[in-house]
Design an enzyme around this catalytic site. Structure first.
Site, PDB file in Angstrom:
ATOM      1  N   HIS A   1       3.853  -1.253  12.052  1.00 34.49           N
ATOM      2  CA  HIS A   1       3.769   0.122  11.535  1.00 34.49           C
ATOM      3  C   HIS A   1       2.464   0.359  10.768  1.00 34.49           C
ATOM      4  O   HIS A   1       2.405   1.176   9.865  1.00 34.49           O
ATOM      5  CB  HIS A   1       5.010   0.490  10.721  1.00 34.49           C
ATOM      6  CG  HIS A   1       5.358  -0.450   9.611  1.00 34.49           C
ATOM      7  ND1 HIS A   1       6.090  -1.590   9.776  1.00 34.49           N
ATOM      8  CD2 HIS A   1       5.074  -0.398   8.290  1.00 34.49           C
ATOM      9  CE1 HIS A   1       6.240  -2.201   8.618  1.00 34.49           C
ATOM     10  NE2 HIS A   1       5.616  -1.499   7.694  1.00 34.49           N
TER      11      HIS A   1
ATOM     12  N   VAL B   1      -4.529  -2.895   4.214  1.00 25.79           N
ATOM     13  CA  VAL B   1      -3.592  -2.802   5.335  1.00 25.79           C
ATOM     14  C   VAL B   1      -4.320  -3.367   6.555  1.00 25.79           C
ATOM     15  O   VAL B   1      -5.399  -2.877   6.923  1.00 25.79           O
ATOM     16  CB  VAL B   1      -3.136  -1.352   5.589  1.00 25.79           C
ATOM     17  CG1 VAL B   1      -1.938  -1.350   6.533  1.00 25.79           C
ATOM     18  CG2 VAL B   1      -2.781  -0.659   4.288  1.00 25.79           C
ATOM     19  N   ILE B   2      -3.722  -4.414   7.131  1.00 27.25           N
ATOM     20  CA  ILE B   2      -4.409  -5.132   8.197  1.00 27.25           C
ATOM     21  C   ILE B   2      -3.603  -5.011   9.489  1.00 27.25           C
ATOM     22  O   ILE B   2      -2.423  -5.373   9.524  1.00 27.25           O
ATOM     23  CB  ILE B   2      -4.617  -6.615   7.794  1.00 27.25           C
ATOM     24  CG1 ILE B   2      -5.458  -6.665   6.511  1.00 27.25           C
ATOM     25  CG2 ILE B   2      -5.285  -7.386   8.922  1.00 27.25           C
ATOM     26  CD1 ILE B   2      -5.708  -8.052   5.960  1.00 27.25           C
TER      27      ILE B   2
ATOM     28  N   ALA C   1       0.824  -1.211   0.000  1.00 23.34           N
ATOM     29  CA  ALA C   1       0.000   0.000   0.000  1.00 23.34           C
ATOM     30  C   ALA C   1       0.861   1.267   0.000  1.00 23.34           C
ATOM     31  O   ALA C   1       0.495   2.279  -0.614  1.00 23.34           O
ATOM     32  CB  ALA C   1      -0.927   0.000   1.212  1.00 23.34           C
ATOM     33  N   PHE C   2       1.990   1.191   0.685  1.00 23.70           N
ATOM     34  CA  PHE C   2       2.862   2.367   0.774  1.00 23.70           C
ATOM     35  C   PHE C   2       3.321   2.840  -0.609  1.00 23.70           C
ATOM     36  O   PHE C   2       3.590   4.033  -0.805  1.00 23.70           O
ATOM     37  CB  PHE C   2       4.080   2.022   1.647  1.00 23.70           C
ATOM     38  CG  PHE C   2       4.918   3.191   2.021  1.00 23.70           C
ATOM     39  CD1 PHE C   2       4.523   4.055   3.037  1.00 23.70           C
ATOM     40  CD2 PHE C   2       6.115   3.456   1.359  1.00 23.70           C
ATOM     41  CE1 PHE C   2       5.295   5.152   3.382  1.00 23.70           C
ATOM     42  CE2 PHE C   2       6.892   4.546   1.698  1.00 23.70           C
ATOM     43  CZ  PHE C   2       6.481   5.397   2.710  1.00 23.70           C
TER      44      PHE C   2
ATOM     45  N   PHE D   1     -10.173   5.826  -3.836  1.00 25.16           N
ATOM     46  CA  PHE D   1      -9.441   5.201  -2.730  1.00 25.16           C
ATOM     47  C   PHE D   1     -10.098   3.872  -2.346  1.00 25.16           C
ATOM     48  O   PHE D   1     -11.100   3.848  -1.652  1.00 25.16           O
ATOM     49  CB  PHE D   1      -9.464   6.178  -1.549  1.00 25.16           C
ATOM     50  CG  PHE D   1      -8.627   5.758  -0.383  1.00 25.16           C
ATOM     51  CD1 PHE D   1      -7.249   5.862  -0.431  1.00 25.16           C
ATOM     52  CD2 PHE D   1      -9.214   5.283   0.777  1.00 25.16           C
ATOM     53  CE1 PHE D   1      -6.464   5.494   0.648  1.00 25.16           C
ATOM     54  CE2 PHE D   1      -8.448   4.913   1.871  1.00 25.16           C
ATOM     55  CZ  PHE D   1      -7.069   5.025   1.804  1.00 25.16           C
TER      56      PHE D   1
HETATM   57  N1  INI Z   1       1.478  -3.246   2.962  1.00 29.43           N
HETATM   58  C1  INI Z   1       0.168  -3.475   2.727  1.00 29.43           C
HETATM   59  O1  INI Z   1      -0.323  -3.169   1.634  1.00 29.43           O
HETATM   60  N2  INI Z   1      -0.607  -4.030   3.690  1.00 29.43           N
HETATM   61  C2  INI Z   1      -0.102  -4.378   4.913  1.00 29.43           C
HETATM   62  O2  INI Z   1      -0.875  -4.874   5.765  1.00 29.43           O
HETATM   63  C3  INI Z   1       1.293  -4.164   5.157  1.00 29.43           C
HETATM   64  N3  INI Z   1       1.869  -4.581   6.408  1.00 29.43           N
HETATM   65  O3  INI Z   1       1.199  -5.258   7.173  1.00 29.43           O
HETATM   66  O4  INI Z   1       3.039  -4.248   6.671  1.00 29.43           O
HETATM   67  C4  INI Z   1       2.068  -3.566   4.158  1.00 29.43           C
HETATM   68  N4  INI Z   1       3.375  -3.303   4.360  1.00 29.43           N
HETATM   69  C5  INI Z   1       4.290  -3.055   3.281  1.00 29.43           C
HETATM   70  C6  INI Z   1       4.342  -1.600   2.873  1.00 29.43           C
HETATM   71  O5  INI Z   1       3.153  -1.205   2.196  1.00 29.43           O
HETATM   72  C7  INI Z   1       5.506  -1.369   1.909  1.00 29.43           C
HETATM   73  O6  INI Z   1       5.344  -2.177   0.774  1.00 29.43           O
HETATM   74  C8  INI Z   1       6.854  -1.669   2.558  1.00 29.43           C
HETATM   75  O7  INI Z   1       7.003  -0.973   3.770  1.00 29.43           O
HETATM   76  C9  INI Z   1       8.025  -1.282   1.607  1.00 29.43           C
HETATM   77  O8  INI Z   1       7.991   0.118   1.302  1.00 29.43           O
END
Ligand code: INI
Length: 156
Positions: free
Chosen positions: A91, A84-85, A59-60, A116
């Site tokens: 984090h 995102v769970i 998601a980031f 979104f």
């Molecule tokens: N990304 C998600 O899309 N969902 C999640 O629940 C998640 N958790 O649980 O960490 C998650 N983390 C990864 C983040 O989005 C990035 O891809 C990573 O930090 C690299 O930049």
């Protein structure tokens, strides 16, 4: 100014092109969101040639990818899909906050509507309940929002 008729979008925008940017994290859920989005757009007569799917790790990464996709000028709207769970990550709050803020910024910076479709839930069960095969699918909701915004913006 006329008071007679509000101006609003419809769930139809002929020839409009849509990009879906999908996070692979929690793929079991995000693929269901994608299915919902595609289902909704096809039901509203969007042709497969007018749909493009992009995938990112998590998601980031959605805001940057959405921005680059919007900046190509090839799409009338972008639909971002992720899950995102809580418990999946310590984090959680940071990922949710950055993703949400970033997506909002993309729409304002590019002028391209960005819908979104990112779930932020306490657990898998809540996520599954929002990624169902029927109307209870946030991907479907986001796709309809994108369609409505394209239709609205065409009238402005
Ligand atoms: N990304 C998600 O899309 N969902 C999640 O629940 C998640 N958790 O649980 O960490 C998650 N983390 C990864 C983040 O989005 C990035 O891809 C990573 O930090 C690299 O930049």
């Amino acid at each position: 100014m006329s008071e007679s008729r509000p101006i609003e979008g419809e769930f139809h925008a002929s020839g409009a092109r849509f990009a879906m940017v999908v996070a692979r994290w929690n793929g079991e859920i995000t693929e269901k969101l994608l299915e919902g989005a595609l289902r909704a757009l096809r039901r509203q007569d969007v042709a497969d040639d007018d749909l493009q799917v992009y995938r990112v790790p998590g998601a980031f990464e959605l805001p940057l990818a959405a921005r680059k996709v919007a900046e190509t000028g090839r799409f009338d709207a972008v639909i971002v899909l992720g899950a995102v769970i809580r418990g999946g990550t310590p984090h959680f709050d940071y990922v949710c906050a950055e993703t949400t803020r970033g997506i909002g910024e993309v729409a304002l910076a590019t002028g391209v509507p960005v819908a979104f479709g990112v779930l932020t839930t306490d657990d898998q069960e809540q996520a599954r309940a929002r990624a169902g095969p029927g109307g209870d699918n946030k991907g479907e909701e986001a796709a309809l929002t994108a369609l409505e915004m394209v239709s609205l913006l065409r009238q402005l």
